[in-house]
Design a protein around this motif. Structure first.
Motif, PDB file in Angstrom:
ATOM      1  N   LEU A 155     -23.476 -29.562 -27.337  1.00 14.39           N
ATOM      2  CA  LEU A 155     -23.349 -30.891 -26.791  1.00 14.39           C
ATOM      3  C   LEU A 155     -22.226 -30.911 -26.029  1.00 14.39           C
ATOM      4  N   PHE A 156     -20.986 -30.584 -26.336  1.00 11.78           N
ATOM      5  CA  PHE A 156     -20.027 -30.717 -25.402  1.00 11.78           C
ATOM      6  C   PHE A 156     -20.083 -29.589 -24.169  1.00 11.78           C
ATOM      7  N   TYR A 157     -20.755 -28.704 -24.301  1.00 19.15           N
ATOM      8  CA  TYR A 157     -20.927 -27.500 -22.922  1.00 19.15           C
ATOM      9  C   TYR A 157     -22.060 -28.373 -22.043  1.00 19.15           C
ATOM     10  N   GLU A 158     -22.918 -29.202 -22.572  1.00 22.69           N
ATOM     11  CA  GLU A 158     -23.927 -29.902 -21.789  1.00 22.69           C
ATOM     12  C   GLU A 158     -23.310 -31.124 -21.038  1.00 22.69           C
ATOM     13  N   ARG A 159     -22.376 -31.560 -21.730  1.00 23.71           N
ATOM     14  CA  ARG A 159     -21.487 -32.687 -21.237  1.00 23.71           C
ATOM     15  C   ARG A 159     -20.747 -32.441 -19.990  1.00 23.71           C
ATOM     16  N   ARG A 160     -20.109 -31.118 -20.354  1.00 23.17           N
ATOM     17  CA  ARG A 160     -19.178 -30.756 -19.188  1.00 23.17           C
ATOM     18  C   ARG A 160     -20.141 -30.202 -18.110  1.00 23.17           C
ATOM     19  N   ARG A 161     -21.192 -29.490 -18.190  1.00 24.19           N
ATOM     20  CA  ARG A 161     -22.017 -29.227 -16.952  1.00 24.19           C
ATOM     21  C   ARG A 161     -22.575 -30.570 -16.099  1.00 24.19           C
ATOM     22  N   ALA A 162     -23.096 -31.412 -17.028  1.00 27.24           N
ATOM     23  CA  ALA A 162     -23.453 -32.499 -16.339  1.00 27.24           C
ATOM     24  C   ALA A 162     -22.445 -33.385 -15.395  1.00 27.24           C
ATOM     25  N   ARG A 163     -21.205 -33.427 -16.067  1.00 29.31           N
ATOM     26  CA  ARG A 163     -20.046 -33.933 -15.282  1.00 29.31           C
ATOM     27  C   ARG A 163     -19.793 -33.102 -13.998  1.00 29.31           C
ATOM     28  N   GLU A 164     -19.709 -31.820 -14.157  1.00 29.31           N
ATOM     29  CA  GLU A 164     -19.536 -31.042 -13.001  1.00 29.31           C
ATOM     30  C   GLU A 164     -20.525 -31.059 -12.036  1.00 29.31           C
TER      31      GLU A 164
ATOM     32  N   LEU B 290     -29.410 -18.666 -23.677  1.00 28.65           N
ATOM     33  CA  LEU B 290     -29.547 -17.421 -24.144  1.00 28.65           C
ATOM     34  C   LEU B 290     -28.812 -16.540 -22.880  1.00 28.65           C
ATOM     35  N   ALA B 291     -28.855 -16.598 -21.778  1.00 26.12           N
ATOM     36  CA  ALA B 291     -28.042 -15.977 -21.013  1.00 26.12           C
ATOM     37  C   ALA B 291     -26.687 -16.216 -21.068  1.00 26.12           C
ATOM     38  N   ARG B 292     -26.238 -17.488 -21.325  1.00 30.41           N
ATOM     39  CA  ARG B 292     -24.738 -17.578 -21.471  1.00 30.41           C
ATOM     40  C   ARG B 292     -24.216 -17.126 -22.898  1.00 30.41           C
ATOM     41  N   PHE B 293     -24.821 -17.422 -23.819  1.00 35.20           N
ATOM     42  CA  PHE B 293     -24.313 -17.091 -25.196  1.00 35.20           C
ATOM     43  C   PHE B 293     -24.977 -15.875 -25.984  1.00 35.20           C
ATOM     44  N   GLY B 294     -26.135 -15.158 -25.456  1.00 33.23           N
ATOM     45  CA  GLY B 294     -26.628 -14.067 -25.874  1.00 33.23           C
ATOM     46  C   GLY B 294     -25.794 -12.894 -26.129  1.00 33.23           C
TER      47      GLY B 294
ATOM     48  N   ARG C 112      -9.313 -16.669  -9.466  1.00 34.85           N
ATOM     49  CA  ARG C 112      -9.133 -16.375 -10.861  1.00 34.85           C
ATOM     50  C   ARG C 112      -7.661 -16.819 -11.365  1.00 34.85           C
ATOM     51  N   ARG C 113      -7.950 -17.722 -12.192  1.00 29.22           N
ATOM     52  CA  ARG C 113      -6.951 -18.300 -12.800  1.00 29.22           C
ATOM     53  C   ARG C 113      -7.048 -18.545 -14.249  1.00 29.22           C
ATOM     54  N   LEU C 114      -6.185 -18.099 -15.115  1.00 27.78           N
ATOM     55  CA  LEU C 114      -6.201 -18.393 -16.808  1.00 27.78           C
ATOM     56  C   LEU C 114      -6.460 -19.776 -16.957  1.00 27.78           C
ATOM     57  N   ARG C 115      -6.014 -20.723 -16.420  1.00 26.79           N
ATOM     58  CA  ARG C 115      -5.913 -21.989 -16.960  1.00 26.79           C
ATOM     59  C   ARG C 115      -7.374 -22.692 -16.897  1.00 26.79           C
ATOM     60  N   PRO C 116      -7.893 -22.734 -15.884  1.00 31.01           N
ATOM     61  CA  PRO C 116      -9.122 -23.374 -15.938  1.00 31.01           C
ATOM     62  C   PRO C 116     -10.399 -22.686 -16.600  1.00 31.01           C
ATOM     63  N   VAL C 117     -10.376 -21.635 -16.851  1.00 33.13           N
ATOM     64  CA  VAL C 117     -11.344 -20.763 -17.737  1.00 33.13           C
ATOM     65  C   VAL C 117     -10.998 -21.073 -19.244  1.00 33.13           C
ATOM     66  N   LEU C 118      -9.618 -20.997 -19.603  1.00 32.59           N
ATOM     67  CA  LEU C 118      -9.318 -21.511 -20.946  1.00 32.59           C
ATOM     68  C   LEU C 118      -9.413 -22.886 -21.221  1.00 32.59           C
ATOM     69  N   LEU C 119      -9.289 -23.935 -20.278  1.00 33.99           N
ATOM     70  CA  LEU C 119      -9.569 -25.321 -20.334  1.00 33.99           C
ATOM     71  C   LEU C 119     -11.128 -25.455 -20.477  1.00 33.99           C
ATOM     72  N   ALA C 120     -11.799 -24.812 -19.760  1.00 36.23           N
ATOM     73  CA  ALA C 120     -13.317 -24.948 -19.918  1.00 36.23           C
ATOM     74  C   ALA C 120     -13.771 -24.720 -21.471  1.00 36.23           C
ATOM     75  N   MET C 121     -13.273 -23.279 -21.823  1.00 37.42           N
ATOM     76  CA  MET C 121     -13.612 -22.828 -23.220  1.00 37.42           C
ATOM     77  C   MET C 121     -13.185 -23.909 -24.389  1.00 37.42           C
ATOM     78  N   LEU C 122     -11.819 -24.320 -24.212  1.00 33.55           N
ATOM     79  CA  LEU C 122     -11.382 -25.444 -25.109  1.00 33.55           C
ATOM     80  C   LEU C 122     -12.342 -26.616 -25.119  1.00 33.55           C
ATOM     81  N   HIS C 123     -12.610 -27.140 -23.964  1.00 32.14           N
ATOM     82  CA  HIS C 123     -13.554 -28.238 -24.104  1.00 32.14           C
ATOM     83  C   HIS C 123     -14.833 -27.956 -24.801  1.00 32.14           C
ATOM     84  N   ASP C 124     -15.548 -26.862 -24.236  1.00 30.90           N
ATOM     85  CA  ASP C 124     -16.907 -26.421 -24.980  1.00 30.90           C
ATOM     86  C   ASP C 124     -16.977 -26.215 -26.258  1.00 30.90           C
ATOM     87  N   PHE C 125     -15.773 -25.385 -26.729  1.00 33.00           N
ATOM     88  CA  PHE C 125     -15.838 -24.862 -28.111  1.00 33.00           C
ATOM     89  C   PHE C 125     -14.541 -25.478 -28.939  1.00 33.00           C
ATOM     90  N   GLY C 126     -13.789 -26.247 -28.497  1.00 30.24           N
ATOM     91  CA  GLY C 126     -12.677 -26.614 -29.488  1.00 30.24           C
ATOM     92  C   GLY C 126     -12.680 -27.201 -30.567  1.00 30.24           C
TER      93      GLY C 126
END
Length: 143
Positions: free
Chosen positions: A131-140, A12-16, A72-86
């Motif tokens: 599913l993808f978001y939680e997988r990335r959080r667990a890996r990080e 909820l905090a992340r997506f609200g 603040r770098r554009l690439r890591p933010v966009l790559l995380a979004m691509l992983h989570d939502f692509g």
């Protein structure tokens, strides 16, 4: 359960706020294309596009601002979004959301149908995205 509490509170905090902005964008996109007399099919895609602008704009800005100013770098933010939502987003934008929006608008009318379609499509979207978001959080978390 996360260290800070139930997982749903974290979600909820992340997506609200992103959902609230996406909801407004969905109506804006639908009615903008409806006003242009494009027909209900293209207006349904307008709802999906408006949703994306509001939702991902909010996610991006929040994630960008959360980084220390020197990191603040554009690439890591966009790559995380691509992983989570692509994958979820491709399916959502091209098939699920327009089809559901078109169906709910034809059943419930524009005022209720756009919102009902958004909510119904979100169920499908979050089934994949979380599913993808939680997988990335667990890996990080293992680093």
């Amino acid at each position: 359960m996360t260290a800070q509490g139930p997982r749903w509170r974290h979600w909820l905090a992340r997506f609200g706020w992103a959902e609230a902005c996406g909801f407004a964008g969905s109506y804006a996109g639908f009615f903008a294309l409806s006003a242009a007399d494009t027909g209900p099919e293209l207006a349904a895609f307008g709802a999906a596009l408006g949703e994306n602008v509001g939702y991902y704009g909010t996610i991006f800005l929040r994630d960008w601002r959360a980084l220390p100013s020197g990191e603040r770098r554009l690439r890591p933010v966009l790559l995380a979004m691509l992983h989570d939502f692509g994958m979820a987003e491709a399916l959502d934008t091209l098939v699920v959301r327009p089809a559901i929006t078109l169906s709910t608008v034809s059943l419930l009318g524009e005022a209720l149908g756009v919102g009902a379609g958004k909510i119904a499509a979100d169920v499908v979207f979050y089934a994949l995205a979380l599913l993808f978001y939680e997988r990335r959080r667990a890996r990080e978390g293992r680093r």
